[in-house]
Design a protein around this motif. Structure first.
Motif, PDB file in Angstrom:
ATOM      1  N   UNK A 177       0.961  -1.111  -0.278  1.00  0.00           N
ATOM      2  CA  UNK A 177      -0.402   0.243  -0.047  1.00  0.00           C
ATOM      3  C   UNK A 177       1.293   1.172  -0.102  1.00  0.00           C
ATOM      4  N   UNK A 178       2.138   1.331   0.770  1.00  0.00           N
ATOM      5  CA  UNK A 178       2.922   2.521   0.953  1.00  0.00           C
ATOM      6  C   UNK A 178       3.417   2.672  -0.758  1.00  0.00           C
ATOM      7  N   UNK A 179       3.808   1.587  -1.383  1.00  0.00           N
ATOM      8  CA  UNK A 179       4.278   1.787  -2.944  1.00  0.00           C
ATOM      9  C   UNK A 179       3.674   2.676  -3.311  1.00  0.00           C
ATOM     10  N   UNK A 180       1.797   1.678  -3.869  1.00  0.00           N
ATOM     11  CA  UNK A 180       1.012   2.153  -3.794  1.00  0.00           C
ATOM     12  C   UNK A 180       0.374   3.439  -3.951  1.00  0.00           C
ATOM     13  N   UNK A 181       0.514   4.257  -2.667  1.00  0.00           N
ATOM     14  CA  UNK A 181       0.725   5.258  -2.773  1.00  0.00           C
ATOM     15  C   UNK A 181       1.997   6.481  -3.288  1.00  0.00           C
ATOM     16  N   UNK A 182       2.643   5.705  -2.364  1.00  0.00           N
ATOM     17  CA  UNK A 182       4.085   6.475  -3.571  1.00  0.00           C
ATOM     18  C   UNK A 182       3.970   6.727  -5.105  1.00  0.00           C
ATOM     19  N   UNK A 183       3.951   5.583  -5.676  1.00  0.00           N
ATOM     20  CA  UNK A 183       3.505   6.490  -7.102  1.00  0.00           C
ATOM     21  C   UNK A 183       2.356   6.442  -7.460  1.00  0.00           C
ATOM     22  N   UNK A 184       1.176   6.422  -7.222  1.00  0.00           N
ATOM     23  CA  UNK A 184      -0.111   7.941  -7.149  1.00  0.00           C
ATOM     24  C   UNK A 184       0.500   8.904  -6.571  1.00  0.00           C
ATOM     25  N   UNK A 185       0.564   9.053  -6.077  1.00  0.00           N
ATOM     26  CA  UNK A 185       1.324  11.065  -5.267  1.00  0.00           C
ATOM     27  C   UNK A 185       2.023  11.155  -6.735  1.00  0.00           C
ATOM     28  N   UNK A 186       2.998  10.207  -7.452  1.00  0.00           N
ATOM     29  CA  UNK A 186       3.977  11.199  -8.345  1.00  0.00           C
ATOM     30  C   UNK A 186       2.864  10.567  -9.773  1.00  0.00           C
ATOM     31  N   UNK A 187       2.174  10.428  -9.572  1.00  0.00           N
ATOM     32  CA  UNK A 187       1.056  10.146 -11.162  1.00  0.00           C
ATOM     33  C   UNK A 187       0.438  11.362 -11.031  1.00  0.00           C
ATOM     34  N   UNK A 188       0.164  11.685  -9.976  1.00  0.00           N
ATOM     35  CA  UNK A 188      -1.100  13.074  -9.494  1.00  0.00           C
ATOM     36  C   UNK A 188       0.463  14.478  -9.911  1.00  0.00           C
ATOM     37  N   UNK A 189       1.527  14.356  -9.887  1.00  0.00           N
ATOM     38  CA  UNK A 189       2.141  15.559  -9.914  1.00  0.00           C
ATOM     39  C   UNK A 189       2.196  15.894 -11.594  1.00  0.00           C
ATOM     40  N   UNK A 190       2.124  14.153 -11.689  1.00  0.00           N
ATOM     41  CA  UNK A 190       1.797  14.915 -13.397  1.00  0.00           C
ATOM     42  C   UNK A 190       0.865  15.193 -14.172  1.00  0.00           C
ATOM     43  N   UNK A 191      -0.432  14.625 -13.366  1.00  0.00           N
ATOM     44  CA  UNK A 191      -1.653  15.165 -13.598  1.00  0.00           C
ATOM     45  C   UNK A 191      -1.660  17.063 -13.367  1.00  0.00           C
ATOM     46  N   UNK A 192      -1.640  16.953 -12.351  1.00  0.00           N
ATOM     47  CA  UNK A 192      -1.469  18.436 -12.159  1.00  0.00           C
ATOM     48  C   UNK A 192      -0.189  19.380 -13.150  1.00  0.00           C
ATOM     49  N   UNK A 193       0.490  18.915 -13.622  1.00  0.00           N
ATOM     50  CA  UNK A 193       1.273  19.143 -15.119  1.00  0.00           C
ATOM     51  C   UNK A 193       0.271  20.147 -15.939  1.00  0.00           C
ATOM     52  N   UNK A 212      -9.662  14.043 -16.834  1.00  0.00           N
ATOM     53  CA  UNK A 212     -10.997  13.105 -16.313  1.00  0.00           C
ATOM     54  C   UNK A 212     -11.225  11.620 -15.366  1.00  0.00           C
ATOM     55  N   UNK A 213     -10.424  11.373 -16.978  1.00  0.00           N
ATOM     56  CA  UNK A 213     -10.504   9.046 -16.845  1.00  0.00           C
ATOM     57  C   UNK A 213      -9.534   9.096 -15.479  1.00  0.00           C
ATOM     58  N   UNK A 214      -7.879   9.881 -15.545  1.00  0.00           N
ATOM     59  CA  UNK A 214      -6.814   9.463 -15.138  1.00  0.00           C
ATOM     60  C   UNK A 214      -7.517  10.497 -13.841  1.00  0.00           C
ATOM     61  N   UNK A 215      -8.169  10.998 -13.043  1.00  0.00           N
ATOM     62  CA  UNK A 215      -8.030  11.491 -11.860  1.00  0.00           C
ATOM     63  C   UNK A 215      -9.129  10.796 -11.455  1.00  0.00           C
ATOM     64  N   UNK A 216     -10.000  10.216 -12.356  1.00  0.00           N
ATOM     65  CA  UNK A 216     -10.957   9.121 -11.511  1.00  0.00           C
ATOM     66  C   UNK A 216     -10.114   7.949 -11.325  1.00  0.00           C
ATOM     67  N   UNK A 217      -8.976   6.598 -12.343  1.00  0.00           N
ATOM     68  CA  UNK A 217      -9.109   6.256 -11.863  1.00  0.00           C
ATOM     69  C   UNK A 217      -8.521   6.161 -10.091  1.00  0.00           C
ATOM     70  N   UNK A 218      -7.519   7.637  -9.791  1.00  0.00           N
ATOM     71  CA  UNK A 218      -6.547   7.230  -9.522  1.00  0.00           C
ATOM     72  C   UNK A 218      -7.465   7.962  -7.957  1.00  0.00           C
ATOM     73  N   UNK A 219      -8.564   8.394  -8.106  1.00  0.00           N
ATOM     74  CA  UNK A 219      -9.703   8.631  -7.086  1.00  0.00           C
ATOM     75  C   UNK A 219      -9.873   7.284  -6.657  1.00  0.00           C
ATOM     76  N   UNK A 220     -10.257   6.402  -7.539  1.00  0.00           N
ATOM     77  CA  UNK A 220     -10.648   5.177  -6.791  1.00  0.00           C
ATOM     78  C   UNK A 220      -9.744   4.370  -6.585  1.00  0.00           C
TER      79      UNK A 220
END
Length: 353
Positions: A177-193, A212-220
């Motif tokens: 879960x920690x690894x997934x959260x770290x990867x998710x945080x990295x993906x969110x930075x890319x989405x933010x840009x 929007x699709x990526x944000x929905x998947x990340x939120x899920x």
């Protein structure tokens, strides 16, 4: 169906001072038949007692992966317990997930699976701690179980006891879960840009559909991770009340609980950032729509006077002086062009275009 039994490594005989044979040590991981055969071989070579004593060794871990009714019945008869059904494992009541029955601890948690796909899921896994054996019942194959089984096969000492296996699995789940959260945080930075990139950039997502699709998947994914963390936190509180745990087990539980709390806080941060990015993306879409509507509004206002002039001179009344005038037609065309250009220049000067 993939049912395995894991045995603790055979330790050295302290009375005779002779270490267990390599064959016995290799039987630490595997099914019960293989372990019994290896133990019998060890007994014959060392001149010890018959292999019957070795065959009576209880496994420290029985892993039931998609078990059949016959396998469940066999384990129930062997350990004198009643294994929860698949429907009972899905219950959300705390009393149905964490309870003590005749000295056996039943603990059901939700474990994240298929996390790298577009449809992450959670699956119920039941841990049953009975006497000196841990029984796991699962109907999926999460990554933490695969990883821990590989580690046990490489280092059988990780399965010295049922409690060691239990905490090893829980730690592996938390690490995943920690690894997934770290990867998710990295993906969110890319989405933010991507959300705040200039519209003139070639890589910008004009309609924001993929964003929007990526944000929905990340939120899920973050939501299911928080659900799994909540279950693990409840399991930790349940274990903390058990007097049967030894001092080293309680120390591992304390560290595990701190990790769960810290990852939960990180998951909450990710959830808040997902909400922010979703609102920002929807705001960008609204701005783009407003710009489009503004252009249409300006165009309609600019071409309203030419339309009025054209409609007047298209009436063809009998008494209209301009109809008989030699320069009437070019004058009318000039008026329509002038009435369209002047508003456009005015709008541009005001910054509305």
């Amino acid at each position: 169906m993939d049912t395995n039994e894991f045995f603790a490594p055979v330790r050295a005989n302290t009375d005779s001072g002779n270490a267990a044979s390599p064959a016995a040590s290799d039987s630490a991981v595997g099914d019960s038949g293989q372990a019994t055969e290896a133990a019998n071989t060890s007994s014959e070579q060392s001149g010890a007692k018959p292999a019957a004593a070795k065959a009576e060794r209880l496994p420290v871990w029985v892993d039931l992966h998609a078990p059949t009714p016959d396998e469940i019945h066999e384990i129930e008869e062997r350990f004198g317990i009643e294994i929860p059904t698949r429907e009972e494992m899905q219950e959300i009541e705390l009393s149905s997930r964490l309870y003590d029955e005749d000295g056996a601890l039943f603990m059901t948690v939700s474990v994240l699976t298929k996390a790298t796909t577009d449809a992450p899921q959670t699956t119920a896994v039941t841990f049953i701690l009975v006497k000196k054996t841990l029984i796991t019942v699962r109907y999926a194959d999460p990554v933490p179980f695969k990883t821990f089984i590989r580690r046990v096969k490489r280092s059988p000492s990780l399965a010295n006891s049922a409690e060691a296996v239990l905490f090893g699995l829980l730690e592996q789940i938390v690490d995943r879960l920690a690894d997934l959260m770290e990867q998710t945080a990295t993906d969110l930075e890319s989405l933010s840009n991507q959300v705040f990139i200039s519209p003139d950039e070639k890589s910008s997502d004009a309609d924001h559909r993929e964003t929007l699709r990526q944000i929905g998947r990340t939120g899920n994914l973050s939501g299911k991770a928080k659900d799994s963390l909540l279950n693990l936190h409840r399991l930790g509180l349940f274990l903390s009340t058990q007097a049967r745990l030894k001092k080293d087990a309680k120390a591992r539980l304390k560290i595990l609980s701190r990790d769960i709390v810290s990852i939960t806080e990180h998951a909450n941060f990710i959830a808040n950032k997902v909400t922010f990015l979703l609102d920002a993306t929807l705001g960008m879409i609204s701005l783009e729509q407003n710009n489009i509507i503004k252009i249409f509004s300006v165009a309609a206002a600019a071409f309203l006077p030419p339309t009025l002039i054209a409609s007047i001179y298209g009436m063809n009344f009998e008494f209209m002086p301009e109809l008989g005038w030699e320069f009437g037609y070019p004058v009318a065309i000039g008026l329509m062009v002038l009435s369209a250009v002047l508003p456009l220049l005015y709008f541009k000067r005001k910054g509305w275009l």
